[in-house]
Write an enzyme that holds these catalytic residues in place. Sequence first.
Site, PDB file in Angstrom:
ATOM      1  CG  HIS A 122      11.665 -10.673  63.746  1.00 47.73           C
ATOM      2  ND1 HIS A 122      10.526 -10.295  64.374  1.00 47.73           N
ATOM      3  CD2 HIS A 122      12.778 -10.036  64.624  1.00 47.73           C
ATOM      4  CE1 HIS A 122      10.610  -9.674  65.582  1.00 47.73           C
ATOM      5  NE2 HIS A 122      12.054  -9.601  65.685  1.00 47.73           N
ATOM      6  CG  ASP A 158      13.895 -11.588  71.052  1.00 54.69           C
ATOM      7  OD1 ASP A 158      14.987 -11.707  70.650  1.00 54.69           O
ATOM      8  OD2 ASP A 158      13.335 -10.619  70.503  1.00 54.69           O
ATOM      9  CG  HIS A 160      12.016  -7.241  69.121  1.00 53.59           C
ATOM     10  ND1 HIS A 160      13.207  -7.545  69.619  1.00 53.59           N
ATOM     11  CD2 HIS A 160      11.787  -5.995  68.729  1.00 53.59           C
ATOM     12  CE1 HIS A 160      13.861  -6.434  69.440  1.00 53.59           C
ATOM     13  NE2 HIS A 160      13.145  -5.480  69.225  1.00 53.59           N
ATOM     14  CG  ASP A 245      15.648  -8.825  72.456  1.00 54.20           C
ATOM     15  OD1 ASP A 245      15.118  -9.692  72.976  1.00 54.20           O
ATOM     16  OD2 ASP A 245      15.781  -8.671  71.349  1.00 54.20           O
TER      17      ASP A 245
HETATM   18 ZN    ZN Z   1      14.520  -9.201  69.705  1.00 54.25          ZN
END
Ligand code: ZN
Length: 335
Positions: A122, A158, A160, A245
């Site tokens: 991120h 991931d 996200h 995740d």
């Molecule tokens: Zn994540």
Amino acid sequence: MNFGYREVCLDHDTGPRHPESADRLRAIRRGLAEYHGVEYVAAGDADEELICTVHDPDYVEEIKTFCQDGGGNWDADTVAVEDTWKAALASAGLAEWAALSALEGDDGRETPFALGRPPGHHAVADNAMGFCFVDNAVVAAQSALDEGAEGVAIFDWDVHHGNGTQDICYDRDDIFYASIHEDGLYPGTGDVDETGTGDGTMTTLNVPYDPGADTVDYLAAVDELIAPEIESFDPDLLLVSAGFDAHRHDPISRMRVSSEGYGLLTQRMRELTDRCDAGLGFVLEGGYSLDTLTDSLTTVHEVFDGYQPSQPDGSVSEDARDVLDALVDQGFGST
Ligand SMILES: [Zn+2]
């Protein structure tokens, strides 16, 4: 596998109730202790000059000073203490080790996996966000390119979207970025029509699945689009931004990937890098249920020790098929 690990990564203390805690690495290490063939490697720090080729030097100075002054809340989610910058340099250095080790030919049981934290995907060019300060995978990719790799692919499984990786690589033709993520989750980026710009046109491939996507849906995205596109890009190195995740028991997502599913995705990446004659390395991102994080990661390890994960039942969901069709409309999958 060879696991990059350093104690200093535990010193990035996010406080008592933060999901991205040092307990994640402790749990992984306890889990790996039960397996054969686990080797630990302590790599050096990433060079700040290298980090400044990936991130804005003003931001690097700012976050470094923020940590040296004792840290605090950078934003609502992203917490730093004095040792956070040291941990960030170590975490990026572990990712760099994984990239260079894979590029030099370490594979099979020697395949590298960087167990660093803070995570990275991120962190945008000029800011920290989403628990991330330095985009470890991109720093690693840059180092491999500097060492002569002609192209690097990053596959981000991931849950996200790796908005930081996309941000830094969006206009580049030397890094191919592919992500499968849960639509609507943080940070809200990663639509199918975000495909790159300028020299980087069609070097970004986003698969934003609806909540509920499972192993079958993930494998379909890889088999139909991501693997063919990466094979056509023909990288010298493939890095997996490996968050866990999207596991069906992870508390912060609604995806339904199984631990076996991570094993199957790993097999696909091995087969893909064999076809491309590319190195393969892994860089830890998220994963917040300690049990399923450990279970998934040890399954990845076992695949390199000869384990054959079991195949899932079922067919691709209608929601997932719609996303894959939309990506074909964008021009992916025709190579
Ligand atoms: Zn994540």
